[in-house]
Scaffold this motif. Structure first.
Motif, mmCIF file in Angstrom:
data_model
loop_
_atom_site.group_PDB
_atom_site.id
_atom_site.type_symbol
_atom_site.label_atom_id
_atom_site.label_comp_id
_atom_site.label_asym_id
_atom_site.label_seq_id
_atom_site.Cartn_x
_atom_site.Cartn_y
_atom_site.Cartn_z
ATOM 1 N N VAL A 94 28.384 65.906 -30.042
ATOM 2 C CA VAL A 94 29.488 65.237 -30.748
ATOM 3 C C VAL A 94 29.199 65.220 -32.246
ATOM 4 O O VAL A 94 28.111 64.827 -32.675
ATOM 5 C CB VAL A 94 29.694 63.807 -30.206
ATOM 6 C CG1 VAL A 94 30.720 63.041 -31.033
ATOM 7 C CG2 VAL A 94 30.130 63.863 -28.744
ATOM 8 N N PRO A 95 30.162 65.638 -33.053
ATOM 9 C CA PRO A 95 29.936 65.719 -34.501
ATOM 10 C C PRO A 95 29.823 64.348 -35.170
ATOM 11 O O PRO A 95 30.426 63.372 -34.728
ATOM 12 C CB PRO A 95 31.166 66.476 -35.016
ATOM 13 C CG PRO A 95 32.179 66.410 -33.932
ATOM 14 C CD PRO A 95 31.468 66.156 -32.650
ATOM 15 N N THR A 99 30.941 59.836 -35.229
ATOM 16 C CA THR A 99 30.007 58.734 -34.984
ATOM 17 C C THR A 99 29.525 58.052 -36.256
ATOM 18 O O THR A 99 28.972 56.960 -36.195
ATOM 19 C CB THR A 99 28.784 59.232 -34.204
ATOM 20 O OG1 THR A 99 28.127 60.248 -34.975
ATOM 21 C CG2 THR A 99 29.175 59.784 -32.853
ATOM 22 N N GLY A 100 29.713 58.703 -37.396
ATOM 23 C CA GLY A 100 29.228 58.121 -38.646
ATOM 24 C C GLY A 100 27.722 58.008 -38.638
ATOM 25 O O GLY A 100 27.019 58.921 -38.215
ATOM 26 N N PHE A 102 25.926 56.198 -36.730
ATOM 27 C CA PHE A 102 25.456 55.657 -35.450
ATOM 28 C C PHE A 102 25.034 56.754 -34.476
ATOM 29 O O PHE A 102 25.508 57.874 -34.551
ATOM 30 C CB PHE A 102 26.554 54.787 -34.826
ATOM 31 C CG PHE A 102 27.009 53.682 -35.728
ATOM 32 C CD1 PHE A 102 26.245 52.535 -35.904
ATOM 33 C CD2 PHE A 102 28.189 53.803 -36.443
ATOM 34 C CE1 PHE A 102 26.651 51.526 -36.763
ATOM 35 C CE2 PHE A 102 28.612 52.798 -37.297
ATOM 36 C CZ PHE A 102 27.838 51.666 -37.452
ATOM 37 N N ASN A 103 24.167 56.388 -33.521
ATOM 38 C CA ASN A 103 23.788 57.315 -32.454
ATOM 39 C C ASN A 103 24.489 56.919 -31.157
ATOM 40 O O ASN A 103 24.000 57.152 -30.067
ATOM 41 C CB ASN A 103 22.265 57.376 -32.274
ATOM 42 C CG ASN A 103 21.684 56.023 -31.933
ATOM 43 O OD1 ASN A 103 22.403 55.026 -31.836
ATOM 44 N ND2 ASN A 103 20.388 55.971 -31.741
ATOM 45 N N SER A 104 25.636 56.274 -31.334
ATOM 46 C CA SER A 104 26.486 55.890 -30.213
ATOM 47 C C SER A 104 27.923 56.235 -30.601
ATOM 48 O O SER A 104 28.188 56.594 -31.746
ATOM 49 C CB SER A 104 26.351 54.391 -29.930
ATOM 50 O OG SER A 104 26.712 53.647 -31.080
ATOM 51 N N ILE A 105 28.816 56.117 -29.624
ATOM 52 C CA ILE A 105 30.229 56.310 -29.915
ATOM 53 C C ILE A 105 31.005 55.188 -29.229
ATOM 54 O O ILE A 105 30.611 54.718 -28.158
ATOM 55 C CB ILE A 105 30.736 57.713 -29.493
ATOM 56 C CG1 ILE A 105 32.122 57.975 -30.075
ATOM 57 C CG2 ILE A 105 30.683 57.900 -27.988
ATOM 58 C CD1 ILE A 105 32.472 59.439 -30.193
#
Length: 181
Positions: A94-95, A99-100, A102-105
């Motif tokens: 995921v680009p 996600t900005g 963060f390492n989550s979405i």
């Protein structure tokens, strides 16, 4: 509806109703569409975006599910008395423009008819950030969207849902509240 679905497929940004407010949406896999949305919203890319869809199948390509337990699946797919967005592990493909920092979405199952119709018409989940310019309240009507974004801005003319507030955000693994709804 077909016109708006075609705009989304053409990497454009539209406004559409959600459970409580209008959202700004685009194809989450289109960097140019997401960049248009961020510029329009005056939102820094570091903040990341929420993805919404009526069915988990639309969201699974964005989620790393390898450490999910049955409790996590149940929580993610649960029915709640308010819109609930979940922070989940993000798939490595995921680009960062989604996600900005963060390492989550952030993902939410949304059963508003507008979200259902748009996702099934386009075949993809939608980005969802409140339709408002920085510093202004989120739009709750088509007229408010047009007032903030212009008379010709593409908007799905349906009412928002009955929720009083935008979604709360919780961590899927800890259930910790990140943003009050």
């Amino acid at each position: 509806m077909n016109k708006l679905a075609n705009l989304l497929k053409s990497d454009q940004v539209i406004a559409y109703p959600t459970e409580a407010v209008f959202g700004l949406g685009c194809n989450p896999l289109s960097q140019s569409a997401v960049e248009k949305l961020l510029i329009l919203k005056q939102r820094p890319v570091e903040k990341g975006l929420i993805l919404v869809a009526p069915d988990l199948d639309f969201l699974l390509p964005f989620i790393d599910t390898k450490n999910f337990t049955q409790q996590h699946w149940n929580r993610l797919q649960g029915q709640y008395d308010r819109p609930t967005t979940w922070l989940v592990p993000v798939d490595m493909a995921v680009p960062k423009f989604l996600t900005g920092k963060f390492n989550s979405i952030a993902v939410r199952l949304c059963h508003h008819p507008a979200v259902e119709q748009l996702c099934y018409a386009t075949g993809f989940a939608l980005t969802s950030t409140s339709a408002n310019l920085t510093g202004l309240p989120p739009c709750k009507t088509v007229a408010e969207v047009r007032s903030q974004f212009g008379a010709d801005f593409p908007v799905l003319e349906m009412p928002v849902g009955d929720a009083k507030n935008p979604s709360e955000i919780r961590d899927l693994f800890t259930n910790q509240l990140v943003r009050q709804g």
